[in-house]
Design a protein around this motif. Sequence first.
Motif, PDB file in Angstrom:
ATOM      1  N   TRP A  48      35.518  59.831  54.567  1.00 27.10           N
ATOM      2  CA  TRP A  48      36.684  60.682  54.323  1.00 27.10           C
ATOM      3  C   TRP A  48      36.732  61.853  55.293  1.00 27.10           C
ATOM      4  O   TRP A  48      37.713  62.584  55.351  1.00 27.10           O
ATOM      5  CB  TRP A  48      36.735  61.109  52.858  1.00 27.10           C
ATOM      6  CG  TRP A  48      37.066  59.923  52.018  1.00 27.10           C
ATOM      7  CD1 TRP A  48      36.192  58.942  51.616  1.00 27.10           C
ATOM      8  CD2 TRP A  48      38.354  59.523  51.559  1.00 27.10           C
ATOM      9  NE1 TRP A  48      36.874  57.966  50.929  1.00 27.10           N
ATOM     10  CE2 TRP A  48      38.186  58.298  50.862  1.00 27.10           C
ATOM     11  CE3 TRP A  48      39.636  60.078  51.660  1.00 27.10           C
ATOM     12  CZ2 TRP A  48      39.262  57.630  50.272  1.00 27.10           C
ATOM     13  CZ3 TRP A  48      40.692  59.417  51.059  1.00 27.10           C
ATOM     14  CH2 TRP A  48      40.506  58.206  50.387  1.00 27.10           C
ATOM     15  N   LYS A  58      44.032  53.246  54.159  1.00 29.31           N
ATOM     16  CA  LYS A  58      45.328  53.160  53.470  1.00 29.31           C
ATOM     17  C   LYS A  58      45.841  54.568  53.133  1.00 29.31           C
ATOM     18  O   LYS A  58      47.013  54.888  53.349  1.00 29.31           O
ATOM     19  CB  LYS A  58      45.142  52.334  52.188  1.00 29.31           C
ATOM     20  CG  LYS A  58      46.310  52.342  51.237  1.00 29.31           C
ATOM     21  CD  LYS A  58      46.020  51.494  49.995  1.00 29.31           C
ATOM     22  CE  LYS A  58      45.794  52.354  48.778  1.00 29.31           C
ATOM     23  NZ  LYS A  58      45.921  51.643  47.495  1.00 29.31           N
ATOM     24  N   THR A  59      44.947  55.395  52.618  1.00 28.09           N
ATOM     25  CA  THR A  59      45.344  56.737  52.199  1.00 28.09           C
ATOM     26  C   THR A  59      45.799  57.597  53.381  1.00 28.09           C
ATOM     27  O   THR A  59      46.598  58.514  53.220  1.00 28.09           O
ATOM     28  CB  THR A  59      44.175  57.430  51.450  1.00 28.09           C
ATOM     29  OG1 THR A  59      43.692  56.537  50.455  1.00 28.09           O
ATOM     30  CG2 THR A  59      44.602  58.725  50.805  1.00 28.09           C
ATOM     31  N   PHE A  97      43.012  47.181  46.514  1.00 27.75           N
ATOM     32  CA  PHE A  97      41.753  47.609  47.153  1.00 27.75           C
ATOM     33  C   PHE A  97      40.870  48.371  46.170  1.00 27.75           C
ATOM     34  O   PHE A  97      39.664  48.145  46.094  1.00 27.75           O
ATOM     35  CB  PHE A  97      42.022  48.518  48.362  1.00 27.75           C
ATOM     36  CG  PHE A  97      42.728  47.846  49.502  1.00 27.75           C
ATOM     37  CD1 PHE A  97      42.781  46.461  49.605  1.00 27.75           C
ATOM     38  CD2 PHE A  97      43.332  48.615  50.503  1.00 27.75           C
ATOM     39  CE1 PHE A  97      43.434  45.850  50.664  1.00 27.75           C
ATOM     40  CE2 PHE A  97      43.983  48.004  51.568  1.00 27.75           C
ATOM     41  CZ  PHE A  97      44.040  46.622  51.652  1.00 27.75           C
ATOM     42  N   ALA A 117      38.751  50.427  53.423  1.00 30.75           N
ATOM     43  CA  ALA A 117      40.165  50.029  53.352  1.00 30.75           C
ATOM     44  C   ALA A 117      40.983  51.082  52.601  1.00 30.75           C
ATOM     45  O   ALA A 117      42.094  51.437  53.021  1.00 30.75           O
ATOM     46  CB  ALA A 117      40.287  48.667  52.660  1.00 30.75           C
ATOM     47  N   ILE A 118      40.435  51.584  51.497  1.00 32.49           N
ATOM     48  CA  ILE A 118      41.131  52.624  50.723  1.00 32.49           C
ATOM     49  C   ILE A 118      41.308  53.880  51.573  1.00 32.49           C
ATOM     50  O   ILE A 118      42.369  54.501  51.601  1.00 32.49           O
ATOM     51  CB  ILE A 118      40.348  52.976  49.432  1.00 32.49           C
ATOM     52  CG1 ILE A 118      40.286  51.786  48.487  1.00 32.49           C
ATOM     53  CG2 ILE A 118      40.968  54.187  48.729  1.00 32.49           C
ATOM     54  CD1 ILE A 118      39.278  51.937  47.352  1.00 32.49           C
ATOM     55  N   ARG A 119      40.242  54.219  52.294  1.00 34.50           N
ATOM     56  CA  ARG A 119      40.290  55.417  53.141  1.00 34.50           C
ATOM     57  C   ARG A 119      41.431  55.313  54.169  1.00 34.50           C
ATOM     58  O   ARG A 119      42.199  56.251  54.369  1.00 34.50           O
ATOM     59  CB  ARG A 119      38.941  55.603  53.865  1.00 34.50           C
ATOM     60  CG  ARG A 119      38.941  56.648  54.969  1.00 34.50           C
ATOM     61  CD  ARG A 119      39.178  58.041  54.407  1.00 34.50           C
ATOM     62  NE  ARG A 119      39.487  59.030  55.424  1.00 34.50           N
ATOM     63  CZ  ARG A 119      40.705  59.485  55.667  1.00 34.50           C
ATOM     64  NH1 ARG A 119      41.753  59.002  55.018  1.00 34.50           N
ATOM     65  NH2 ARG A 119      40.900  60.410  56.579  1.00 34.50           N
ATOM     66  N   CYS A 140      37.290  47.238  44.835  1.00 32.62           N
ATOM     67  CA  CYS A 140      36.192  48.148  45.121  1.00 32.62           C
ATOM     68  C   CYS A 140      35.408  48.440  43.836  1.00 32.62           C
ATOM     69  O   CYS A 140      34.185  48.397  43.805  1.00 32.62           O
ATOM     70  CB  CYS A 140      36.753  49.439  45.708  1.00 32.62           C
ATOM     71  SG  CYS A 140      35.498  50.572  46.274  1.00 32.62           S
ATOM     72  N   TYR A 151      48.902  60.889  48.475  1.00 36.33           N
ATOM     73  CA  TYR A 151      49.304  59.502  48.714  1.00 36.33           C
ATOM     74  C   TYR A 151      50.011  58.922  47.490  1.00 36.33           C
ATOM     75  O   TYR A 151      51.092  58.341  47.576  1.00 36.33           O
ATOM     76  CB  TYR A 151      48.075  58.665  49.062  1.00 36.33           C
ATOM     77  CG  TYR A 151      48.351  57.190  49.234  1.00 36.33           C
ATOM     78  CD1 TYR A 151      48.809  56.688  50.456  1.00 36.33           C
ATOM     79  CD2 TYR A 151      48.158  56.285  48.186  1.00 36.33           C
ATOM     80  CE1 TYR A 151      49.070  55.338  50.616  1.00 36.33           C
ATOM     81  CE2 TYR A 151      48.423  54.930  48.338  1.00 36.33           C
ATOM     82  CZ  TYR A 151      48.871  54.467  49.555  1.00 36.33           C
ATOM     83  OH  TYR A 151      49.139  53.117  49.717  1.00 36.33           O
ATOM     84  N   TYR A 184      35.949  47.663  50.875  1.00 38.41           N
ATOM     85  CA  TYR A 184      37.107  48.207  50.147  1.00 38.41           C
ATOM     86  C   TYR A 184      37.168  49.730  50.261  1.00 38.41           C
ATOM     87  O   TYR A 184      38.245  50.312  50.317  1.00 38.41           O
ATOM     88  CB  TYR A 184      37.086  47.754  48.691  1.00 38.41           C
ATOM     89  CG  TYR A 184      37.046  46.250  48.572  1.00 38.41           C
ATOM     90  CD1 TYR A 184      38.142  45.478  48.955  1.00 38.41           C
ATOM     91  CD2 TYR A 184      35.899  45.594  48.135  1.00 38.41           C
ATOM     92  CE1 TYR A 184      38.109  44.100  48.899  1.00 38.41           C
ATOM     93  CE2 TYR A 184      35.847  44.207  48.073  1.00 38.41           C
ATOM     94  CZ  TYR A 184      36.954  43.467  48.457  1.00 38.41           C
ATOM     95  OH  TYR A 184      36.906  42.103  48.410  1.00 38.41           O
ATOM     96  N   ASP A 185      35.979  50.355  50.288  1.00 42.47           N
ATOM     97  CA  ASP A 185      35.968  51.817  50.433  1.00 42.47           C
ATOM     98  C   ASP A 185      36.667  52.234  51.712  1.00 42.47           C
ATOM     99  O   ASP A 185      37.478  53.163  51.729  1.00 42.47           O
ATOM    100  CB  ASP A 185      34.528  52.338  50.460  1.00 42.47           C
ATOM    101  CG  ASP A 185      33.855  52.217  49.116  1.00 42.47           C
ATOM    102  OD1 ASP A 185      33.394  51.107  48.802  1.00 42.47           O
ATOM    103  OD2 ASP A 185      33.816  53.234  48.376  1.00 42.47           O
TER     104      ASP A 185
END
Lengths: 247, 440
Positions: free
Chosen positions: B360, B390-391, A233, B386-388, A237, A28, B383-384
Motif C-alpha cells: 500500500w 484495483k483501489t 478479489f 490485485a486489490i491494491r 483473498c 474507492y 489477491y492482495d
Amino acid sequence: MKELKILYLYPDMLELYGDYGNIQVLKYRMEKRNITCKIDQYSIGDAAPDFSSYDIVFAGGGADNEQSILAEDLVKYKENIKQAIQNGVFFLLICGAYQLFGKYYKGVEGNIIPGLEIFPYYTEAILDRKKRCIGNIVLEVELENNKPTKVIGFENHGGQTFNSLSHFGKVLYGNGNSFGNSEEGFFIGNVIATYLHGPLLSKNPEVSDYIIKYCLERKYGEKVELEVLDDTFELKCREQMLKRLIK
Amino acid sequence: MNIIYMILLKIINIILKLFGKQGGNIIGKIAVKLNPNMLAYFKINSPVIAVTATNGKTSTNNCIGYTLEKAGYKVVSNKEGNNMETGILSTLVKNATITGKIKADYITFEVDESYVPKIFKTIKLDTLVVLDFFRDQLDRNGEVETLILKINEFLKTYKGNLVLNADDPNVARLGKANPDNKKVYYYRVQKYEYATTGMKEAGEGKFCPFCKTRLEYEYYQYSHIGKFHCPNCDYGNNEIYKEAKNINLKDRTFEVEGITYKIQDNSIYTIYNYLAVLSVMNLYHIDTEDIIKAFSEFALNNGRLEKLDIKGIPTIINLAKNPTGANVSLRLLREDNEEKELLFVLNDNVADGFDVSWIWDINFDGLKENGVTRIITAGKRPYDIAIRIKTSGFDYEKIIPCENLDKAVEELYKTNTKKYVIANYTSLQPTRQAIFRLRG
C-alpha cells in the motif's frame, strides 16, 4: 450528489504500515457508488481542524519517535475530539492512534506518554524490546446485531493494551490486545480502534461498508442500502487467508 | 584446531560442488557452529570494501568487483548476495588457503545492514559504502531508524573511507558519526528529468536527525532521495566528492567531472549506485578508461533490471523487496512511452516478511494513463496485490490474479505487448524460472 468528508490525521507521521490504504479503500468504495469523498489532512503546524465538521476521522500507526512528538500536539484538541465523538462522527484509529486515544502509554523505561483519556483502556510497552505481537490475525466481529463476520489483518505491536471493556472482536487467530489475549481492539458504534494493519479495510469490505453506511445514514437522516460492488478479489483473498489460518 | 576446521570445510565445499550446489550460506553456517569466532581466523592483507543499504547492495557490490577485475585486479566477493555473517564466512572459506590466507588484490562484500558492526568488529574494513535506507520488511527488521542507529554506533570509532549518498538524509547523517574521521566522501546526482518538487512515494527522512526540524527539499528524485537541507541547522550542506550531471536515461549516459559514462540501465536509482562505485574507484586510483569500459558493459542479469527477449517479446524483470524497490520499477515503466503489461508476483514467505501491507506504500497511480493495458498478479498473495492495484483506479476487469505461477506467465505471454515483471524477494527466481520454462 452525496458527499462524505474524511479528516486524515498526521499523514506525514502516522504512515508506517500502509494504513493510508484504509482511506483509499473508503474513497474507492464511495466513488464506485457515486458518493463524493473529500479528504482533508491535518498535521503539526496546520490550522486547528473542527473535528465535528467531518464524517470520518482517521489516524494510523507510526514510528515510536514520531508518536511521542504528536501525542503532545493531539492533546490540544481533546475537548474538540470528545465533542465530535459524542456528535457521532466516525473515528477509525489504527495501532498507534488506537493507543493515543486511551489513558496513557507507558514506555519501556517507565516513562508515561499521556493519552487523550477519551476511552478507558491503557497501554504498556512490553519490557523485552524484542518481543512484539507480530503476525496475521483473524477476529470475529459483530458490526451490527447478530451478524458476526470475520475480520482479517496483520498485527505488529509491542504495546499491550488493557481494560478495553468494549472490544472490537474476538481473536480466532493471533494475539489481540496483548499476548495470547482473546480480545482485540475497542469498538463502540462510531469508533473502531484496533491494532489491525493490512490495511484493515483492504480485506474486510464489510467493515468498510459498515462505516460508509453509518456515515450516510447519520448525515442524511435516512435508511441507506448500499449498492453491491464486485468484491471478487476481496472474497478470494479472504477465502485464501482463512483457509490458511483457520482450519 | 581452526586449521582442521578449514580442511573439513574445504572438503564439504568440494562435496557440495560435486553435487552441483553453490553452497550459499551452508559453509558459513557450519563454520560458525565449529567456531563462533571463525571470522578472526582469516589473514586479510588486501583492502576490504563493503556495501550496505536497503536497496542496491548486490548490483553495486557486483559492479565494484566487475570494475576492479576489468582494471586487472584479483577480487574476492560474495557476488551471489549472501550478505549475512554466514554468507561472508562461506566466501572467505572458499577463497582462503587452509591457513586462512586470502589471495586477492581486493575483497568486496555486500553486507546486510544489521551485520555491519558484527562483521567489521573482526575484519578490518578499508571502505564502507552506504547507498540508502528505506522501510523494508517492518515485521522482520523493525523501524529503519533502529538500523541506522546501529551503523552510526559502529561508525563512531571507524576510521576508514566512508562513501555516502549525499541525497539520502538517512545516509548523509552517518558522515557526522565520527568527527575525527576526515575520510568521508559524499556523492550526489543532479536533478533528473522526472524529479518532482513534492514527494511521490513513501519515504523516511522527513525530519532533521540532529534538530528534528522538517527538512526542506529543492527536489525529489524518487522516494526521499533528493536535494535536501535543514533550514535550522544547515544539515545537508556537505562537500561533494563526486557529482553526476546531464543524466540522460534515454541514451543511458551521465557525466562526472567532464567525463561521460555510458551504462546498460536507464533508471535514476542505478545512477546513484554507479556514482558510489565511481567514488570507490577514484579512492583506489583506478584508471578512468577501465571504469568507462566496465560501466558500459556491466549488467547483473539476475532479475535486477534484467532485459530478456521471450519469443520476440521484450521483457524487463526487476526485484522489488520493499515499497521503494517497487516504486522505482514503476517509475521506469511510466517513463517508457510504449504500451506494456505488468506481472506482479508477491510472496509472503519468512524471507519476504509475513506482512504484505507494504504494497500500500507503492504508488500505482496512473498506470492506465501511462500505457499499461493489462496486469497479471501472482505469488502466494495474488489477491492482495490485485486489490491494491484495483483501489488505485486501474480497471479491475483488466487485472488477472493467478495462484499458479506457470499459469500466470502463460497468461502474460498470450499477447505480444512488451512486459514488465516485478517480483519480490523469494518470488524472483521462481518467476524467472517460470519465464525461462515458457521460453523453452
